[in-house]
Design an enzyme around this catalytic site. Structure first.
Site, mmCIF file in Angstrom:
data_model
loop_
_atom_site.group_PDB
_atom_site.id
_atom_site.type_symbol
_atom_site.label_atom_id
_atom_site.label_comp_id
_atom_site.label_asym_id
_atom_site.label_seq_id
_atom_site.Cartn_x
_atom_site.Cartn_y
_atom_site.Cartn_z
ATOM 1 N N HIS A 54 0.855 -1.183 0.000
ATOM 2 C CA HIS A 54 0.000 0.000 0.000
ATOM 3 C C HIS A 54 0.888 1.229 0.000
ATOM 4 O O HIS A 54 1.661 1.450 0.939
ATOM 5 C CB HIS A 54 -0.911 0.022 1.217
ATOM 6 N N GLU A 110 5.940 1.471 -22.588
ATOM 7 C CA GLU A 110 6.802 0.301 -22.400
ATOM 8 C C GLU A 110 6.617 -0.340 -21.029
ATOM 9 O O GLU A 110 6.604 -1.572 -20.902
ATOM 10 C CB GLU A 110 8.262 0.695 -22.595
ATOM 11 N N HIS A 114 -5.631 9.486 -2.233
ATOM 12 C CA HIS A 114 -5.064 8.676 -1.148
ATOM 13 C C HIS A 114 -3.817 7.917 -1.592
ATOM 14 O O HIS A 114 -2.718 8.196 -1.131
ATOM 15 C CB HIS A 114 -6.152 7.719 -0.648
ATOM 16 N N GLU A 151 -18.884 -5.423 -37.980
ATOM 17 C CA GLU A 151 -19.597 -6.062 -39.085
ATOM 18 C C GLU A 151 -20.660 -5.120 -39.655
ATOM 19 O O GLU A 151 -21.610 -4.741 -38.978
ATOM 20 C CB GLU A 151 -20.243 -7.350 -38.578
ATOM 21 N N SER A 206 -19.647 -8.027 -31.230
ATOM 22 C CA SER A 206 -19.995 -9.314 -30.612
ATOM 23 C C SER A 206 -18.852 -10.306 -30.724
ATOM 24 O O SER A 206 -18.806 -11.297 -30.001
ATOM 25 C CB SER A 206 -21.249 -9.890 -31.275
ATOM 26 N N LYS A 245 -25.343 -6.390 -27.134
ATOM 27 C CA LYS A 245 -25.290 -5.142 -27.887
ATOM 28 C C LYS A 245 -26.663 -4.524 -28.116
ATOM 29 O O LYS A 245 -26.758 -3.373 -28.557
ATOM 30 C CB LYS A 245 -24.591 -5.362 -29.235
#
Length: 507
Positions: free
Chosen positions: A129, A154, A204, A273, A407, A440
Protein backbone atom coordinates in the site's frame (compact mmCIF):
# COMPACT_ATOMS: atom_id res chain seq x y z
CA UNK A 1 -7.05 -35.88 6.77
CA UNK A 2 -8.77 -33.24 8.91
CA UNK A 3 -6.54 -34.22 11.81
CA UNK A 4 -3.42 -33.87 9.65
CA UNK A 5 -4.47 -30.39 8.54
CA UNK A 6 -5.19 -29.40 12.13
CA UNK A 7 -1.80 -30.66 13.24
CA UNK A 8 -0.14 -28.71 10.42
CA UNK A 9 -1.90 -25.49 11.43
CA UNK A 10 -0.92 -26.03 15.07
CA UNK A 11 2.70 -26.45 14.02
CA UNK A 12 2.61 -23.19 12.07
CA UNK A 13 1.20 -21.40 15.11
CA UNK A 14 3.78 -22.83 17.48
CA UNK A 15 6.35 -20.56 19.10
CA UNK A 16 9.14 -22.56 17.49
CA UNK A 17 7.82 -21.86 13.99
CA UNK A 18 7.10 -18.21 14.77
CA UNK A 19 10.78 -17.86 15.68
CA UNK A 20 11.99 -19.93 12.72
CA UNK A 21 14.41 -18.79 10.04
CA UNK A 22 11.78 -18.36 7.31
CA UNK A 23 9.60 -16.15 9.51
CA UNK A 24 12.53 -14.03 10.68
CA UNK A 25 13.79 -13.63 7.11
CA UNK A 26 10.36 -12.41 6.01
CA UNK A 27 10.27 -9.91 8.89
CA UNK A 28 13.68 -8.60 7.85
CA UNK A 29 12.55 -8.37 4.24
CA UNK A 30 9.50 -6.26 5.15
CA UNK A 31 11.76 -3.99 7.20
CA UNK A 32 14.25 -3.58 4.35
CA UNK A 33 11.55 -2.89 1.75
CA UNK A 34 9.92 -0.24 3.94
CA UNK A 35 13.26 1.57 4.13
CA UNK A 36 13.52 1.47 0.35
CA UNK A 37 9.92 2.56 -0.19
CA UNK A 38 10.48 5.48 2.19
CA UNK A 39 13.17 6.84 -0.13
CA UNK A 40 10.64 6.63 -2.99
CA UNK A 41 8.05 8.61 -1.05
CA UNK A 42 5.64 5.69 -0.82
CA UNK A 43 5.54 5.33 2.99
CA UNK A 44 6.51 8.73 4.36
CA UNK A 45 4.77 10.33 7.33
CA UNK A 46 4.07 6.84 8.76
CA UNK A 47 1.64 6.25 5.88
CA UNK A 48 1.54 3.22 3.61
CA UNK A 49 2.31 -0.36 4.50
CA UNK A 50 3.50 -3.72 3.21
CA UNK A 51 2.69 -7.33 3.93
CA UNK A 52 4.33 -10.53 2.69
CA UNK A 53 3.45 -14.19 3.10
CA UNK A 54 6.09 -16.39 4.70
CA UNK A 55 7.33 -18.42 1.75
CA UNK A 56 7.88 -21.94 3.00
CA UNK A 57 8.05 -24.63 0.32
CA UNK A 58 6.77 -27.17 2.85
CA UNK A 59 3.57 -25.17 3.43
CA UNK A 60 0.80 -24.74 0.81
CA UNK A 61 0.48 -21.08 -0.15
CA UNK A 62 -3.10 -20.68 1.18
CA UNK A 63 -1.86 -21.79 4.62
CA UNK A 64 1.32 -19.70 4.77
CA UNK A 65 1.62 -17.19 7.61
CA UNK A 66 1.48 -13.46 6.97
CA UNK A 67 3.99 -10.83 8.08
CA UNK A 68 2.59 -7.29 8.26
CA UNK A 69 4.15 -3.95 9.12
CA UNK A 70 2.72 -1.95 12.05
CA UNK A 71 0.63 1.21 11.72
CA UNK A 72 1.55 4.77 12.67
CA UNK A 73 5.29 4.24 12.93
CA UNK A 74 8.32 5.68 11.16
CA UNK A 75 8.60 3.15 8.34
CA UNK A 76 12.25 3.93 7.56
CA UNK A 77 13.31 3.15 11.15
CA UNK A 78 11.52 -0.16 11.58
CA UNK A 79 13.40 -3.31 12.50
CA UNK A 80 12.33 -6.94 12.03
CA UNK A 81 11.18 -7.15 15.66
CA UNK A 82 8.52 -4.48 14.94
CA UNK A 83 6.55 -6.77 12.63
CA UNK A 84 3.29 -8.58 13.24
CA UNK A 85 2.74 -12.21 12.29
CA UNK A 86 -0.81 -13.22 11.36
CA UNK A 87 -2.62 -16.43 10.53
CA UNK A 88 -4.36 -16.93 7.20
CA UNK A 89 -7.56 -15.80 8.92
CA UNK A 90 -5.99 -12.55 10.09
CA UNK A 91 -5.52 -13.52 13.73
CA UNK A 92 -2.43 -12.00 15.36
CA UNK A 93 0.01 -14.78 16.32
CA UNK A 94 2.97 -12.58 17.27
CA UNK A 95 3.09 -8.88 18.11
CA UNK A 96 6.02 -6.51 18.81
CA UNK A 97 6.83 -5.37 22.33
CA UNK A 98 5.97 -1.77 23.33
CA UNK A 99 8.76 0.82 23.07
CA UNK A 100 9.40 3.73 25.48
CA UNK A 101 8.26 7.30 24.83
CA UNK A 102 8.00 8.93 22.33
CA UNK A 103 7.03 5.74 20.50
CA UNK A 104 3.33 4.90 20.30
CA UNK A 105 1.93 1.60 21.52
CA UNK A 106 2.26 -1.05 18.78
CA UNK A 107 -0.71 -1.47 16.45
CA UNK A 108 -1.12 -3.74 13.45
CA UNK A 109 -1.55 -1.97 10.13
CA UNK A 110 -4.90 -0.24 9.55
CA UNK A 111 -4.64 -1.71 6.06
CA UNK A 112 -4.97 -5.22 7.48
CA UNK A 113 -8.58 -5.91 6.36
CA UNK A 114 -7.77 -4.71 2.84
CA UNK A 115 -4.60 -6.77 2.68
CA UNK A 116 -6.58 -9.85 3.69
CA UNK A 117 -9.00 -9.29 0.78
CA UNK A 118 -6.13 -9.40 -1.70
CA UNK A 119 -4.77 -12.54 -0.06
CA UNK A 120 -8.10 -14.37 -0.11
CA UNK A 121 -9.56 -13.11 -3.39
CA UNK A 122 -6.36 -13.13 -5.47
CA UNK A 123 -4.20 -15.70 -3.67
CA UNK A 124 -1.57 -12.98 -3.40
CA UNK A 125 1.89 -13.58 -2.00
CA UNK A 126 2.47 -9.93 -1.06
CA UNK A 127 0.55 -6.66 -0.99
CA UNK A 128 1.92 -3.10 -1.03
CA UNK A 129 0.00 0.00 0.00
CA UNK A 130 1.66 3.18 -1.25
CA UNK A 131 0.94 6.84 -0.58
CA UNK A 132 3.19 7.84 -3.49
CA UNK A 133 2.31 11.34 -4.68
CA UNK A 134 1.80 10.23 -8.29
CA UNK A 135 -0.73 7.57 -7.26
CA UNK A 136 -2.70 10.27 -5.47
CA UNK A 137 -2.53 13.03 -8.08
CA UNK A 138 -3.42 10.82 -11.04
CA UNK A 139 -6.85 10.13 -9.49
CA UNK A 140 -7.55 13.87 -9.19
CA UNK A 141 -7.07 14.89 -12.83
CA UNK A 142 -10.45 13.41 -13.81
CA UNK A 143 -12.38 13.49 -10.51
CA UNK A 144 -15.45 11.72 -11.95
CA UNK A 145 -13.57 8.86 -13.58
CA UNK A 146 -13.84 5.43 -12.00
CA UNK A 147 -10.81 4.07 -13.87
CA UNK A 148 -7.26 4.95 -14.87
CA UNK A 149 -6.51 3.85 -18.43
CA UNK A 150 -3.23 4.00 -20.34
CA UNK A 151 -1.79 2.24 -23.36
CA UNK A 152 1.29 2.10 -25.58
CA UNK A 153 3.83 2.65 -22.81
CA UNK A 154 6.80 0.30 -22.40
CA UNK A 155 6.38 -0.08 -18.63
CA UNK A 156 2.92 -1.61 -19.10
CA UNK A 157 4.83 -4.80 -19.88
CA UNK A 158 5.83 -4.94 -16.21
CA UNK A 159 2.19 -5.40 -15.17
CA UNK A 160 1.06 -9.02 -14.96
CA UNK A 161 -0.86 -10.16 -18.04
CA UNK A 162 -0.17 -7.02 -20.10
CA UNK A 163 1.87 -6.13 -23.16
CA UNK A 164 2.88 -2.89 -24.85
CA UNK A 165 -0.21 -2.72 -27.08
CA UNK A 166 -2.65 -3.57 -24.29
CA UNK A 167 -4.75 -1.01 -22.46
CA UNK A 168 -4.01 -1.07 -18.74
CA UNK A 169 -7.12 -0.41 -16.66
CA UNK A 170 -6.90 0.30 -12.92
CA UNK A 171 -10.14 0.79 -10.96
CA UNK A 172 -10.48 3.88 -8.75
CA UNK A 173 -12.48 3.79 -5.51
CA UNK A 174 -13.43 6.75 -3.36
CA UNK A 175 -11.52 7.52 -0.18
CA UNK A 176 -13.01 7.29 3.32
CA UNK A 177 -12.09 8.78 6.67
CA UNK A 178 -10.93 5.43 8.05
CA UNK A 179 -8.76 2.96 6.13
CA UNK A 180 -10.83 -0.07 7.17
CA UNK A 181 -13.96 1.53 5.68
CA UNK A 182 -12.44 0.98 2.23
CA UNK A 183 -12.66 -2.81 2.58
CA UNK A 184 -16.02 -3.29 0.89
CA UNK A 185 -15.35 -1.01 -2.08
CA UNK A 186 -11.91 -2.56 -2.60
CA UNK A 187 -13.48 -6.02 -2.56
CA UNK A 188 -16.05 -4.92 -5.14
CA UNK A 189 -13.32 -3.51 -7.36
CA UNK A 190 -11.29 -6.72 -7.16
CA UNK A 191 -14.38 -8.67 -8.22
CA UNK A 192 -15.31 -6.28 -11.03
CA UNK A 193 -11.77 -6.15 -12.48
CA UNK A 194 -10.43 -9.73 -12.43
CA UNK A 195 -7.40 -8.84 -14.58
CA UNK A 196 -6.28 -5.95 -12.38
CA UNK A 197 -3.47 -6.31 -9.85
CA UNK A 198 -4.08 -2.92 -8.26
CA UNK A 199 -6.78 -0.59 -6.99
CA UNK A 200 -6.36 3.18 -6.77
CA UNK A 201 -7.93 5.13 -3.90
CA UNK A 202 -8.79 8.68 -4.91
CA UNK A 203 -6.82 11.42 -3.11
CA UNK A 204 -5.06 8.68 -1.15
CA UNK A 205 -2.84 6.10 -2.87
CA UNK A 206 -2.80 2.59 -4.29
CA UNK A 207 -2.96 -1.09 -3.28
CA UNK A 208 -0.83 -3.42 -5.41
CA UNK A 209 -0.49 -7.20 -5.10
CA UNK A 210 1.45 -9.99 -6.74
CA UNK A 211 2.03 -13.72 -6.34
CA UNK A 212 5.34 -12.92 -4.60
CA UNK A 213 7.03 -9.90 -3.06
CA UNK A 214 9.16 -9.54 -6.20
CA UNK A 215 6.05 -9.46 -8.41
CA UNK A 216 4.28 -6.96 -6.14
CA UNK A 217 7.35 -4.70 -5.93
CA UNK A 218 8.00 -4.81 -9.68
CA UNK A 219 4.41 -3.98 -10.51
CA UNK A 220 4.25 -1.21 -7.89
CA UNK A 221 7.29 0.42 -9.49
CA UNK A 222 5.72 0.16 -12.94
CA UNK A 223 2.39 1.56 -11.76
CA UNK A 224 4.09 4.57 -10.16
CA UNK A 225 6.15 5.15 -13.32
CA UNK A 226 2.99 5.07 -15.46
CA UNK A 227 1.12 7.42 -13.12
CA UNK A 228 4.03 9.85 -13.19
CA UNK A 229 4.16 9.64 -17.00
CA UNK A 230 0.41 10.27 -17.21
CA UNK A 231 0.66 13.36 -15.02
CA UNK A 232 3.53 14.79 -17.08
CA UNK A 233 1.79 14.03 -20.38
CA UNK A 234 -1.30 15.80 -19.07
CA UNK A 235 0.79 18.84 -18.11
CA UNK A 236 2.05 18.94 -21.70
CA UNK A 237 -1.51 18.83 -23.01
CA UNK A 238 -1.05 15.28 -24.28
CA UNK A 239 -3.45 12.38 -23.87
CA UNK A 240 -1.92 9.52 -21.89
CA UNK A 241 -4.78 7.11 -22.70
CA UNK A 242 -4.55 7.16 -26.51
CA UNK A 243 -2.03 5.04 -28.45
CA UNK A 244 -0.21 8.06 -29.93
CA UNK A 245 -0.50 10.24 -26.81
CA UNK A 246 -1.59 13.09 -29.06
CA UNK A 247 -3.23 16.38 -28.18
CA UNK A 248 -6.01 16.26 -25.62
CA UNK A 249 -9.55 16.41 -26.97
CA UNK A 250 -10.77 19.07 -24.54
CA UNK A 251 -10.03 22.19 -26.51
CA UNK A 252 -6.60 22.79 -24.96
CA UNK A 253 -4.44 25.34 -26.79
CA UNK A 254 -0.84 24.46 -27.62
CA UNK A 255 2.05 25.99 -29.58
CA UNK A 256 0.61 28.08 -32.38
CA UNK A 257 -2.79 28.33 -30.69
CA UNK A 258 -4.39 25.33 -32.45
CA UNK A 259 -7.68 24.44 -30.79
CA UNK A 260 -10.37 21.96 -31.66
CA UNK A 261 -13.75 20.81 -30.55
CA UNK A 262 -15.81 18.46 -32.72
CA UNK A 263 -19.40 18.80 -31.52
CA UNK A 264 -18.30 18.00 -28.00
CA UNK A 265 -17.47 14.38 -28.88
CA UNK A 266 -14.54 12.91 -27.00
CA UNK A 267 -14.97 9.26 -28.03
CA UNK A 268 -16.20 7.33 -31.06
CA UNK A 269 -17.45 3.78 -30.54
CA UNK A 270 -17.45 1.58 -33.65
CA UNK A 271 -19.25 -1.62 -34.52
CA UNK A 272 -17.34 -3.87 -36.93
CA UNK A 273 -19.60 -6.06 -39.08
CA UNK A 274 -21.45 -3.82 -41.54
CA UNK A 275 -19.79 -0.66 -40.18
CA UNK A 276 -16.01 -0.85 -40.53
CA UNK A 277 -15.97 -4.20 -42.31
CA UNK A 278 -18.16 -5.83 -44.99
CA UNK A 279 -20.63 -8.36 -43.61
CA UNK A 280 -19.45 -10.71 -46.36
CA UNK A 281 -15.96 -10.88 -44.85
CA UNK A 282 -17.45 -12.28 -41.66
CA UNK A 283 -20.05 -14.58 -43.23
CA UNK A 284 -18.07 -15.76 -46.27
CA UNK A 285 -14.51 -15.80 -44.91
CA UNK A 286 -14.22 -15.84 -41.12
CA UNK A 287 -17.14 -18.11 -40.24
CA UNK A 288 -16.28 -20.77 -42.85
CA UNK A 289 -12.62 -20.68 -41.81
CA UNK A 290 -13.55 -21.33 -38.18
CA UNK A 291 -16.01 -24.06 -39.16
CA UNK A 292 -13.55 -25.81 -41.47
CA UNK A 293 -10.66 -25.67 -38.99
CA UNK A 294 -12.33 -26.23 -35.62
CA UNK A 295 -11.62 -29.98 -35.57
CA UNK A 296 -7.94 -29.70 -36.47
CA UNK A 297 -7.48 -26.79 -34.05
CA UNK A 298 -9.03 -28.73 -31.15
CA UNK A 299 -6.96 -31.82 -31.94
CA UNK A 300 -3.64 -29.95 -32.17
CA UNK A 301 -4.17 -27.76 -29.09
CA UNK A 302 -6.42 -30.00 -26.98
CA UNK A 303 -4.11 -30.23 -23.95
CA UNK A 304 -3.21 -26.54 -23.83
CA UNK A 305 -4.51 -24.41 -20.99
CA UNK A 306 -6.14 -22.01 -23.45
CA UNK A 307 -8.07 -24.71 -25.28
CA UNK A 308 -9.15 -26.36 -22.04
CA UNK A 309 -10.59 -23.00 -20.98
CA UNK A 310 -12.41 -22.79 -24.33
CA UNK A 311 -13.83 -26.28 -23.79
CA UNK A 312 -14.92 -25.37 -20.28
CA UNK A 313 -16.90 -22.40 -21.61
CA UNK A 314 -18.44 -24.52 -24.37
CA UNK A 315 -19.49 -27.22 -21.91
CA UNK A 316 -21.26 -24.64 -19.76
CA UNK A 317 -22.98 -23.09 -22.79
CA UNK A 318 -24.12 -26.46 -24.15
CA UNK A 319 -25.57 -27.48 -20.78
CA UNK A 320 -27.61 -24.27 -20.79
CA UNK A 321 -28.64 -24.85 -24.42
CA UNK A 322 -29.80 -28.38 -23.67
CA UNK A 323 -31.95 -27.14 -20.78
CA UNK A 324 -33.54 -24.53 -23.03
CA UNK A 325 -34.00 -26.92 -25.96
CA UNK A 326 -31.77 -24.99 -28.38
CA UNK A 327 -31.77 -26.58 -31.82
CA UNK A 328 -28.46 -28.26 -32.65
CA UNK A 329 -27.28 -28.62 -29.05
CA UNK A 330 -25.67 -32.00 -28.43
CA UNK A 331 -24.44 -33.40 -25.09
CA UNK A 332 -20.67 -33.31 -24.62
CA UNK A 333 -19.38 -36.49 -22.97
CA UNK A 334 -17.22 -36.26 -19.84
CA UNK A 335 -13.45 -35.96 -20.20
CA UNK A 336 -12.78 -39.59 -19.25
CA UNK A 337 -14.87 -40.77 -22.23
CA UNK A 338 -12.00 -40.13 -24.59
CA UNK A 339 -10.52 -37.23 -26.51
CA UNK A 340 -11.99 -38.20 -29.89
CA UNK A 341 -15.55 -38.45 -28.58
CA UNK A 342 -15.29 -35.12 -26.77
CA UNK A 343 -13.90 -33.35 -29.84
CA UNK A 344 -16.61 -34.83 -32.09
CA UNK A 345 -19.33 -33.47 -29.80
CA UNK A 346 -17.60 -30.09 -29.54
CA UNK A 347 -17.32 -29.80 -33.32
CA UNK A 348 -21.01 -30.64 -33.79
CA UNK A 349 -22.05 -27.97 -31.30
CA UNK A 350 -19.70 -25.33 -32.70
CA UNK A 351 -20.92 -25.96 -36.26
CA UNK A 352 -24.53 -25.55 -35.10
CA UNK A 353 -23.66 -22.32 -33.25
CA UNK A 354 -21.88 -20.88 -36.30
CA UNK A 355 -24.80 -21.81 -38.58
CA UNK A 356 -27.19 -19.99 -36.24
CA UNK A 357 -24.79 -16.99 -36.02
CA UNK A 358 -25.04 -17.03 -32.25
CA UNK A 359 -23.51 -14.07 -30.36
CA UNK A 360 -22.21 -16.02 -27.35
CA UNK A 361 -18.89 -15.72 -25.55
CA UNK A 362 -18.04 -19.45 -25.66
CA UNK A 363 -18.22 -19.51 -29.46
CA UNK A 364 -16.61 -16.13 -30.03
CA UNK A 365 -13.63 -16.94 -27.84
CA UNK A 366 -12.90 -20.22 -29.64
CA UNK A 367 -13.37 -18.60 -33.04
CA UNK A 368 -10.90 -15.88 -32.06
CA UNK A 369 -8.26 -18.49 -31.24
CA UNK A 370 -8.84 -20.33 -34.52
CA UNK A 371 -8.65 -17.09 -36.52
CA UNK A 372 -5.44 -16.14 -34.73
CA UNK A 373 -3.82 -19.25 -36.17
CA UNK A 374 -5.16 -18.30 -39.60
CA UNK A 375 -3.63 -14.83 -39.40
CA UNK A 376 -0.34 -16.27 -38.17
CA UNK A 377 -0.27 -18.62 -41.18
CA UNK A 378 -1.16 -15.73 -43.54
CA UNK A 379 -4.30 -17.62 -44.49
CA UNK A 380 -6.43 -14.68 -43.32
CA UNK A 381 -6.18 -10.92 -43.75
CA UNK A 382 -8.36 -8.39 -41.98
CA UNK A 383 -10.71 -6.40 -44.21
CA UNK A 384 -12.03 -2.86 -43.66
CA UNK A 385 -13.76 -0.45 -46.02
CA UNK A 386 -11.36 1.89 -47.86
CA UNK A 387 -12.66 4.98 -46.04
CA UNK A 388 -11.97 3.53 -42.58
CA UNK A 389 -8.17 4.01 -42.30
CA UNK A 390 -8.38 7.66 -43.39
CA UNK A 391 -11.14 8.36 -40.87
CA UNK A 392 -9.27 6.63 -38.06
CA UNK A 393 -6.18 8.69 -38.84
CA UNK A 394 -8.20 11.91 -38.94
CA UNK A 395 -9.92 11.26 -35.61
CA UNK A 396 -6.59 10.25 -34.13
CA UNK A 397 -5.01 13.53 -35.22
CA UNK A 398 -7.92 15.42 -33.68
CA UNK A 399 -7.36 13.67 -30.36
CA UNK A 400 -10.66 11.77 -30.44
CA UNK A 401 -10.43 8.37 -28.77
CA UNK A 402 -11.78 5.51 -30.85
CA UNK A 403 -13.03 2.24 -29.36
CA UNK A 404 -14.47 -0.94 -30.85
CA UNK A 405 -17.62 -2.71 -29.60
CA UNK A 406 -18.41 -5.96 -31.36
CA UNK A 407 -19.99 -9.31 -30.61
CA UNK A 408 -16.72 -10.91 -31.70
CA UNK A 409 -14.13 -11.50 -28.99
CA UNK A 410 -11.64 -8.74 -28.23
CA UNK A 411 -8.89 -10.93 -29.65
CA UNK A 412 -10.82 -11.37 -32.90
CA UNK A 413 -11.31 -7.60 -33.09
CA UNK A 414 -7.60 -6.94 -32.58
CA UNK A 415 -6.74 -9.48 -35.28
CA UNK A 416 -8.95 -7.82 -37.88
CA UNK A 417 -7.51 -4.34 -37.34
CA UNK A 418 -3.97 -5.56 -36.78
CA UNK A 419 -3.69 -7.44 -40.08
CA UNK A 420 -5.15 -5.31 -42.88
CA UNK A 421 -3.77 -4.39 -46.30
CA UNK A 422 -3.47 -0.87 -44.86
CA UNK A 423 -1.16 -2.14 -42.11
CA UNK A 424 -1.77 -2.31 -38.37
CA UNK A 425 -4.69 0.02 -37.61
CA UNK A 426 -4.64 -0.72 -33.89
CA UNK A 427 -2.38 2.30 -33.41
CA UNK A 428 -5.52 4.42 -33.89
CA UNK A 429 -7.66 2.45 -31.43
CA UNK A 430 -7.80 2.97 -27.67
CA UNK A 431 -9.63 -0.18 -26.58
CA UNK A 432 -11.96 -3.04 -27.39
CA UNK A 433 -15.30 -4.13 -25.91
CA UNK A 434 -17.08 -7.43 -26.53
CA UNK A 435 -20.17 -9.18 -25.15
CA UNK A 436 -18.48 -9.52 -21.75
CA UNK A 437 -19.69 -5.95 -21.21
CA UNK A 438 -23.22 -6.97 -22.19
CA UNK A 439 -25.54 -7.72 -25.11
CA UNK A 440 -25.29 -5.14 -27.89
CA UNK A 441 -29.07 -4.73 -28.03
CA UNK A 442 -29.38 -3.78 -24.35
CA UNK A 443 -29.02 -0.15 -23.26
CA UNK A 444 -27.25 -1.10 -20.03
CA UNK A 445 -24.30 -2.35 -22.08
CA UNK A 446 -23.77 1.14 -23.46
CA UNK A 447 -24.21 2.64 -20.00
CA UNK A 448 -21.45 0.32 -18.81
CA UNK A 449 -19.17 1.44 -21.63
CA UNK A 450 -19.92 5.10 -20.82
CA UNK A 451 -18.90 4.48 -17.22
CA UNK A 452 -15.67 2.90 -18.45
CA UNK A 453 -14.58 5.67 -20.81
CA UNK A 454 -14.25 8.47 -18.27
CA UNK A 455 -16.30 11.08 -20.15
CA UNK A 456 -18.59 13.47 -18.28
CA UNK A 457 -21.74 12.69 -20.28
CA UNK A 458 -22.81 9.76 -22.49
CA UNK A 459 -23.64 12.27 -25.25
CA UNK A 460 -19.89 12.85 -25.61
CA UNK A 461 -19.70 9.38 -27.19
CA UNK A 462 -20.67 8.83 -30.85
CA UNK A 463 -21.70 5.25 -31.69
CA UNK A 464 -21.66 3.95 -35.26
CA UNK A 465 -23.52 0.74 -36.10
CA UNK A 466 -25.48 -0.85 -38.93
CA UNK A 467 -28.03 -2.51 -36.63
CA UNK A 468 -31.21 -0.57 -35.80
CA UNK A 469 -31.79 -2.37 -32.48
CA UNK A 470 -28.25 -1.51 -31.35
CA UNK A 471 -28.81 2.12 -32.32
CA UNK A 472 -32.01 2.23 -30.25
CA UNK A 473 -30.25 0.70 -27.22
CA UNK A 474 -27.31 3.11 -27.44
CA UNK A 475 -29.60 6.11 -27.83
CA UNK A 476 -31.58 5.03 -24.76
CA UNK A 477 -28.30 5.10 -22.81
CA UNK A 478 -27.69 8.70 -23.92
CA UNK A 479 -25.10 8.12 -26.65
CA UNK A 480 -25.21 9.96 -29.98
CA UNK A 481 -25.82 7.46 -32.78
CA UNK A 482 -25.27 7.30 -36.55
CA UNK A 483 -26.30 4.26 -38.60
CA UNK A 484 -23.86 2.94 -41.20
CA UNK A 485 -25.44 1.97 -44.52
CA UNK A 486 -23.04 -0.32 -46.36
CA UNK A 487 -23.40 -2.85 -49.20
CA UNK A 488 -24.93 -6.08 -47.91
CA UNK A 489 -26.38 -4.54 -44.72
CA UNK A 490 -29.93 -5.39 -43.65
CA UNK A 491 -32.61 -2.84 -44.60
CA UNK A 492 -33.65 -0.31 -41.96
CA UNK A 493 -37.22 0.28 -40.77
CA UNK A 494 -39.04 3.19 -42.36
CA UNK A 495 -38.93 6.42 -40.37
CA UNK A 496 -36.22 5.03 -38.09
CA UNK A 497 -35.24 8.52 -36.98
CA UNK A 498 -31.44 8.15 -37.13
CA UNK A 499 -28.87 9.95 -39.24
CA UNK A 500 -27.26 7.59 -41.77
CA UNK A 501 -23.95 7.60 -43.64
CA UNK A 502 -22.50 5.48 -46.42
CA UNK A 503 -18.87 6.36 -45.66
CA UNK A 504 -16.88 7.53 -42.64
CA UNK A 505 -15.76 10.49 -44.75
CA UNK A 506 -19.25 11.96 -44.18
CA UNK A 507 -18.60 12.35 -40.42
Amino acid sequence: MASAVANGVSLLHSQAYLESKVVNETKALVSDLCKQFYTLGWVSGTGGSITIKVHDSAVPKPQQLIVMSPSGVQKERMVPEDMYVLSVDGDVLAAPSPKPFPHKAPKCSDCGPLFMKAYKMRNAGAVIHSHGMESCLVTMIHPQSKEFRITHMEMIKGIQGHGYYDELVVPIIENTAQESELTESLSEAITAYPKSTAVLVRNHGIYVWGDSWISAKTQAECYHYLFDAAIKLNQLGLDWSSPSHGLLANGITLGGGWKRDIDGKQCILLDIEGTTTPISFVTDVLFPYARDNVRNDLISTYDSEETQEDIKLLRAQVLEDLKEGVVGARPIPPEDTGKDEVIAALVANVEAMIKADRKITALKQLQGHIWRTGYEKNELQGVVFDDVPKALAKWHDLGIKVYIYSSGSREAQRLIFGNTKFGDLRTYLCGFFDTMVGNKRESRSYSEIYQSLGVDKPSQILFLTDVYQEAVAAKAAGLEVIISVRPGNAPLPENHGFKTITSFSEI
